[in-house]
Design a protein around this motif. Structure first.
Motif, PDB file in Angstrom:
ATOM      1  N   GLY A 114       0.618  -1.206   0.274  1.00 55.50           N
ATOM      2  CA  GLY A 114      -0.088   0.304  -0.049  1.00 55.50           C
ATOM      3  C   GLY A 114       0.691   1.609   0.382  1.00 55.50           C
ATOM      4  O   GLY A 114       0.283   2.160  -0.163  1.00 55.50           O
ATOM      5  N   ILE A 115       2.544   1.342   0.934  1.00 51.24           N
ATOM      6  CA  ILE A 115       2.636   2.473   1.042  1.00 51.24           C
ATOM      7  C   ILE A 115       3.559   2.718  -0.361  1.00 51.24           C
ATOM      8  O   ILE A 115       3.550   3.786  -1.287  1.00 51.24           O
ATOM      9  N   LEU A 116       4.495   1.463  -0.776  1.00 48.84           N
ATOM     10  CA  LEU A 116       3.937   1.815  -2.657  1.00 48.84           C
ATOM     11  C   LEU A 116       3.279   2.334  -3.576  1.00 48.84           C
ATOM     12  O   LEU A 116       3.760   3.357  -4.097  1.00 48.84           O
ATOM     13  N   VAL A 117       1.798   1.988  -3.920  1.00 47.89           N
ATOM     14  CA  VAL A 117       1.444   2.776  -4.667  1.00 47.89           C
ATOM     15  C   VAL A 117       0.923   4.008  -3.709  1.00 47.89           C
ATOM     16  O   VAL A 117       0.625   4.776  -4.546  1.00 47.89           O
ATOM     17  N   LEU A 118       1.482   4.609  -2.665  1.00 49.62           N
ATOM     18  CA  LEU A 118       0.974   5.872  -2.261  1.00 49.62           C
ATOM     19  C   LEU A 118       1.887   6.874  -3.354  1.00 49.62           C
ATOM     20  O   LEU A 118       2.040   7.158  -3.311  1.00 49.62           O
ATOM     21  N   ILE A 119       3.340   6.021  -3.126  1.00 51.53           N
ATOM     22  CA  ILE A 119       4.767   6.368  -3.417  1.00 51.53           C
ATOM     23  C   ILE A 119       4.579   6.454  -4.845  1.00 51.53           C
ATOM     24  O   ILE A 119       4.520   7.824  -5.638  1.00 51.53           O
ATOM     25  N   LYS A 120       3.665   5.636  -5.631  1.00 49.84           N
ATOM     26  CA  LYS A 120       3.130   5.549  -7.409  1.00 49.84           C
ATOM     27  C   LYS A 120       1.782   6.783  -7.491  1.00 49.84           C
ATOM     28  O   LYS A 120       2.225   7.588  -8.969  1.00 49.84           O
ATOM     29  N   PHE A 178      10.341  12.255 -12.366  1.00 47.54           N
ATOM     30  CA  PHE A 178       9.461  11.633 -11.796  1.00 47.54           C
ATOM     31  C   PHE A 178       8.476   9.919 -12.276  1.00 47.54           C
ATOM     32  O   PHE A 178       7.911   9.304 -11.643  1.00 47.54           O
ATOM     33  N   MET A 179       8.628  10.245 -13.378  1.00 45.76           N
ATOM     34  CA  MET A 179       8.421   9.140 -14.841  1.00 45.76           C
ATOM     35  C   MET A 179       9.022   7.899 -13.883  1.00 45.76           C
ATOM     36  O   MET A 179       8.483   6.547 -14.041  1.00 45.76           O
ATOM     37  N   GLY A 180      10.696   8.076 -13.794  1.00 48.59           N
ATOM     38  CA  GLY A 180      11.498   7.031 -13.611  1.00 48.59           C
ATOM     39  C   GLY A 180      10.800   5.912 -12.269  1.00 48.59           C
ATOM     40  O   GLY A 180      10.964   5.414 -12.048  1.00 48.59           O
ATOM     41  N   ILE A 181      10.683   7.996 -11.430  1.00 50.29           N
ATOM     42  CA  ILE A 181      10.383   6.752 -10.327  1.00 50.29           C
ATOM     43  C   ILE A 181       8.912   5.967 -10.374  1.00 50.29           C
ATOM     44  O   ILE A 181       8.758   4.841  -8.962  1.00 50.29           O
ATOM     45  N   ALA A 182       7.849   6.154 -10.893  1.00 49.60           N
ATOM     46  CA  ALA A 182       7.021   5.865 -11.024  1.00 49.60           C
ATOM     47  C   ALA A 182       7.371   4.374 -11.887  1.00 49.60           C
ATOM     48  O   ALA A 182       6.368   3.693 -11.162  1.00 49.60           O
ATOM     49  N   SER A 183       7.933   4.024 -12.580  1.00 49.69           N
ATOM     50  CA  SER A 183       8.027   3.534 -13.755  1.00 49.69           C
ATOM     51  C   SER A 183       8.641   2.315 -13.158  1.00 49.69           C
ATOM     52  O   SER A 183       8.360   0.742 -12.280  1.00 49.69           O
ATOM     53  N   GLY A 184      10.156   2.109 -11.918  1.00 46.94           N
ATOM     54  CA  GLY A 184      10.349   1.633 -11.573  1.00 46.94           C
ATOM     55  C   GLY A 184       9.582   1.136 -10.177  1.00 46.94           C
ATOM     56  O   GLY A 184      10.012  -0.079  -9.923  1.00 46.94           O
ATOM     57  N   VAL A 185       9.487   1.810  -9.432  1.00 48.74           N
ATOM     58  CA  VAL A 185       8.197   0.976  -8.331  1.00 48.74           C
ATOM     59  C   VAL A 185       7.171   0.383  -8.894  1.00 48.74           C
ATOM     60  O   VAL A 185       6.901  -0.885  -8.438  1.00 48.74           O
ATOM     61  N   ALA A 186       6.067   0.663  -9.929  1.00 48.61           N
ATOM     62  CA  ALA A 186       5.904  -0.441 -10.951  1.00 48.61           C
ATOM     63  C   ALA A 186       6.574  -1.427 -11.487  1.00 48.61           C
ATOM     64  O   ALA A 186       6.011  -2.327 -10.835  1.00 48.61           O
ATOM     65  N   ALA A 187       7.782  -1.677 -11.525  1.00 47.19           N
ATOM     66  CA  ALA A 187       8.275  -2.783 -11.706  1.00 47.19           C
ATOM     67  C   ALA A 187       7.954  -3.778 -10.303  1.00 47.19           C
ATOM     68  O   ALA A 187       7.746  -4.716 -10.132  1.00 47.19           O
TER      69      ALA A 187
END
Length: 645
Positions: free
Chosen positions: A251-257, A298-307
């Motif tokens: 859930g926390i990773l989802v919030l970061i994304k 920020f796209m890199g952050i979202a992509s990394g967290v998604a993986a």
């Protein structure tokens, strides 16, 4: 920079969420535990590069400009990286799933061969690898603007096997998970890949070309942001479950994304409202590129967290319970309560694809009407009302009570089919969307193709001329019934979510083409005379009624291992329910047939009135010249006949 930020974000997210932690049993090794999410991340980023560059080549770039060929080269390079990364991901997936040590002996290679040819997960990665390889070759070989739309469609097709695996493949809410994940990945790819393409090609934009292309990209990015936000919410709700579970690592990773996507949305607002205007006025480009750099981070952050999320355990259990019911085994969902008229109206099972599709179709239609009225042009109000009514009906059929029960009852499935192919087109066709689009969308003069150019190209293509031919449209409309229900297509569309979506699209299009051939306003190459339209309508509907009667009298159950194995303790017996479905196919077609016949008759009468008035005006204007010439011709013929005697 994008790759560096994405890898760092992925490593941090894996460490926090435990996605790369060694399991107590069957540890595939650190190489696989860390290599698999890394390879998946590279697949996602390279897919974004290929899809984003191809979409911009189709909808934003001009073939005569330097950016066009460069974008195809970038797409080819991205697809080549995707090919290698997909192959590596498939290899690591096999090692992780089988716990066979990585080696090159016969046991390993035989197991890998069996995995990619016989196991659905292996087949998926093999398919992705082959599609990426084909896109790589085609991007080098195809430079025709029209043909590129098919290359783009092929690249987008690589998203389908991605959506059918991972969390979305095993979870309850399978259909919603597959749809939301597929939409999320696709539009994130368009958004991210388009931005990366713009950065890579920034030196190719001559003069004020950057502003023009940026405006077009911003429109695509805005649509992508809406879809990514909506699909991300649906997928997170399925995986997280309750608000309390947002406190879990997943859930926390989802919030970061979510925070990263929110920042990207803010960057998009700044780009559209501030920087494009500043660049148009001749301002410095430095502020724009600084913003793009931050957006890319920020796209890199979202992509990394998604993986990392794909490897992190979800708070909601993904597998079925220890004693699943027959309905859960077949559909992945619990059997709904007994069908009543009230539940048919109040039950909902939202299909995000059609929710968004209907919403965008309504918005762009109303935007087109508003643009016409703003410049002083008229658009009949009844067309707008009929179009919106058709979208509301389409939304209900794909997300309402019928969508809840059509997996379990053949009769409900048939009702959905009949409404999609007959009632919805009857409302949409008089809305004349093609005519509105051609009048409302701005024409481009730089050689690129926007919505107007692609619509006109499609309408005037040879393929459109064939399928819009009234005879062909009638054959597709009636013949699809037999080809669908008496071939393996019926099983595919019933048991597979992708097949179900194909079924909706297919019957919607065939119904639309048939109604368009009878009462359509939009331009087509062939139009039958009104008497022949009525004959075609009656003949097609007779064939349609015969199909309904064949279902009613069939004594064998279609898909007996599906409709007959749901474990229903309510409602009619499966065979009786199937016969009821045949009655629906036979009877429901009567109402649209009558309405269509009335509309054709009214149009026929109005056409005769217009033709009479035209002839009267011509006679007044020419002094009955046409009639006098006709009489003189008859007189000459009579004189010649008399002389010959």
């Amino acid at each position: 920079m994008l790759l560096i930020v994405a890898v760092l974000a992925m490593v941090a997210a894996l460490a926090f969420g435990g996605g790369a932690a060694a399991p107590l049993l069957a540890d595939p090794g650190a190489l696989v535990r860390w290599g698999l999410p890394t390879a998946t991340l590279i697949v996602n980023l390279s897919a974004a590069g290929a899809i984003g560059a191809l979409v911009l080549a189709c909808f934003a770039f001009s073939p005569g400009k330097p950016e066009f060929g460069a974008s195809l080269d970038f797409a080819a390079g991205s697809a080549a990286v995707m090919t290698v990364a997909s192959a590596v991901t498939g290899l690591f997936t096999f090692v992780s799933a089988s716990n066979v040590p990585l080696s090159f002996d016969a046991t390993f290679t035989n197991g890998l061969s069996s995995f990619i040819t016989s196991v659905s997960l292996g087949q998926a990665w093999l398919g992705i690898t082959l599609i990426a390889a084909a896109v790589t070759v085609l991007c080098f070989a195809v430079r025709n603007h029209t043909a590129l739309i098919f290359v783009t469609a092929l690249a987008i097709a690589s998203i389908i096997p991605m959506a059918q695996q991972g969390h979305s493949a095993d979870a309850a809410g399978h259909d919603a998970a597959v749809t939301s994940f597929g939409l999320h990945v696709l539009f994130a790819a368009i958004w991210l890949g388009g931005l990366v393409t713009m950065i890579v090609l920034r030196r190719r934009f001559e003069g004020g070309r950057l502003v023009t292309v940026l405006e077009r990209y911003s429109t695509l990015a805005l649509i992508a942001f809406i879809v990514v936000a909506a699909s991300g919410y649906v997928n997170a709700e399925l995986r997280v479950g309750t608000l309390a579970q947002l406190a879990t690592p997943y859930g926390i990773l989802v919030l970061i994304k979510v925070a990263a996507l929110g920042a990207l949305g803010l960057f998009g607002v700044l780009q559209r409202r501030y920087l494009i205007g500043r660049l148009s006025a001749g301002g410095s480009r430095s502020a724009f590129w600084w913003l793009v750099t931050a957006e890319l981070a920020f796209m890199g952050i979202a992509s990394g967290v998604a993986a990392a999320l794909a490897r992190t355990a979800t708070p909601v259990a993904e597998k079925l319970g220890t004693t699943p019911t027959p309905a859960e085994i077949l559909t992945g969902e619990k059997l709904p309560p007994e069908l009543t008229w009230g539940r048919l109206v109040t039950s909902w099972n939202f299909d995000l694809l059609w929710v968004l599709g209907c919403a965008f179709a309504a918005f762009f239609y109303l935007a087109g009407v508003w643009r016409l009225r703003k410049r002083g042009d008229r658009w009949p109000i009844h067309r707008t009302i009929l179009w919106l009514a058709g979208l509301v009906l389409l939304f209900y059929i794909t997300s309402g009570g019928i969508n809840v029960y059509e997996k379990y009852l053949f009769s409900t499935h048939m009702l959905a089919h009949m409404v999609l192919t007959m009632m919805v087109p009857l409302l949409l066709v008089p809305g004349a969307p093609v005519t509105l689009a051609v009048r409302a969308i701005r024409k481009r003069n730089d050689g690129s193709r926007g919505g107007r150019e692609w619509i006109l190209l499609a309408v005037h293509s040879r393929f459109a001329a064939v399928i819009s031919n009234p005879i062909v449209a009638a054959v597709l409309f009636a013949g699809s019934l037999w080809a669908f229900y008496y071939t393996p297509l019926f099983r595919w569309a019933t048991t597979d979510h992708i097949g179900h979506e194909w079924m909706i699209v297919h019957f919607l299009i065939t119904g639309y083409l048939f109604v368009q051939s009878l009462i359509g306003i939009d331009p087509v190459k062939y139009r039958l005379a009104y008497p022949f339209r009525l004959i075609l309508l009656l003949g097609t509907m007779a064939f349609h009624a015969f199909f309904g009667l064949s279902i009613m009298t069939t004594q064998g159950l279609l898909l007996a291992d599906w409709f007959g194995s749901m474990g229903r303790t309510w409602g009619a017996l499966p065979l009786v329910d199937q016969q009821t479905g045949g009655g629906i196919a036979w009877s429901v077609g009567e109402i649209p047939t009558v309405i269509l016949a009335i509309i054709v008759a009214v149009q026929w009468g109005r056409n005769d009135d217009r033709e009479t008035k035209r002839r009267d005006r011509n006679a007044d204007r020419t002094g009955e010249a046409e009639l006098n010439a006709y009489n003189e011709r008859l007189a000459k013929l009579a004189t010649r006949d008399g002389a010959s005697r």
